[in-house]
Scaffold this active site. Structure first.
Site, PDB file in Angstrom:
ATOM      1  CG  HIS A 112      -5.062   1.301  -3.729  1.00 58.83           C
ATOM      2  ND1 HIS A 112      -4.213   1.921  -4.262  1.00 58.83           N
ATOM      3  CD2 HIS A 112      -5.756   2.048  -2.619  1.00 58.83           C
ATOM      4  CE1 HIS A 112      -3.871   2.796  -3.644  1.00 58.83           C
ATOM      5  NE2 HIS A 112      -4.766   2.929  -2.565  1.00 58.83           N
ATOM      6  CB  CYS A 113      -0.941  -2.524  -5.830  1.00 59.87           C
ATOM      7  SG  CYS A 113      -1.675  -3.386  -6.913  1.00 59.87           S
ATOM      8  CE  LYS A 114       1.293   3.080 -12.415  1.00 52.46           C
ATOM      9  NZ  LYS A 114       2.613   3.324 -13.171  1.00 52.46           N
ATOM     10  CB  THR A 120      -4.189  -5.780  -4.996  1.00 55.45           C
ATOM     11  OG1 THR A 120      -3.640  -4.353  -4.904  1.00 55.45           O
ATOM     12  CG2 THR A 120      -5.639  -6.067  -4.418  1.00 55.45           C
TER      13      THR A 120
END
Length: 202
Positions: A112-114, A120
């Site tokens: 995951h990223c934000k 991602t």
């Protein structure tokens, strides 16, 4: 996106997945940054590792969850950018994240990223190239999660990312099908040399 509902004797608890959650492969998941309201859902995944693609420190409540469940956190800090930004995603960072991702010892793993869209999406897109997906399918998957905010720069990065060096320095990828009513594809890895590359957390 998926939602799981579990019946409880006293009341019904709804397990809410993180934003943009989806299964990539058996044992590999993707999403946006999990919120505390998503922790109950994450518990059902029995995660062994998390690949975090943002440069910011991991939120304390998320770190507490990771520690409490003995989950390894691998952080690869990729700066967020806009379509007009001249900063490109570092290829060596994606390569490092891919080495962690394809090591089955780290599965089940959540990427995951934000928001689970661009960073991602780039990592998953490069992973699909390792799986020898055609580019049109890779791009369609990326755009499905990025929505109207998809970036041509990300698609160019995925298209030009060189996967041969990763295959040569790490593993040969072998696909094995195991039947459980329907065939499930699992990634197994065969060492190309006697020395097995060791992956370290960052």
């Amino acid at each position: 996106m998926c939602m799981m509902i579990v019946d409880v004797e006293e009341n019904d608890d709804v397990l809410v997945p993180p934003t943009n959650f989806s299964m990539v492969e058996d044992g590999i998941f993707r999403s946006g940054l999990p919120q505390p309201s998503n922790f109950g859902f994450l518990e059902t995944l029995n995660l062994r590792s998390i690949i975090y693609l943002c440069p910011e420190a991991y939120p304390q409540e998320n770190m507490d969850f990771v520690d409490a469940h003995d989950i390894k956190l691998f952080q690869f800090g990729i700066e967020g950018k806009t379509e007009s930004s001249s900063t490109s995603i570092p290829s060596h960072t994606i390569t490092g994240a891919l080495k962690v991702l394809i090591d089955v010892r780290n599965h089940p793993v959540l990427i995951h990223c934000k928001r689970g869209k661009h960073r991602t999406g780039c990592l998953v897109g490069c992973f699909r190239k390792l799986q020898t997906w055609c580019l049109s399918s890779v791009f369609e998957e990326y755009q499905r999660f990025a929505g109207v905010k998809w970036r041509a720069t990300d698609l160019r990065f995925i298209e030009t990312f060189e996967v041969m060096c990763l295959r040569q320095c790490l593993y040969s990828i072998i696909y094995q099908y195991q039947g459980y009513g329907s065939n499930k594809r699992r990634l197994l890895y065969q060492e190309e040399s006697i020395q097995n590359p060791k992956i370290k957390s960052i």
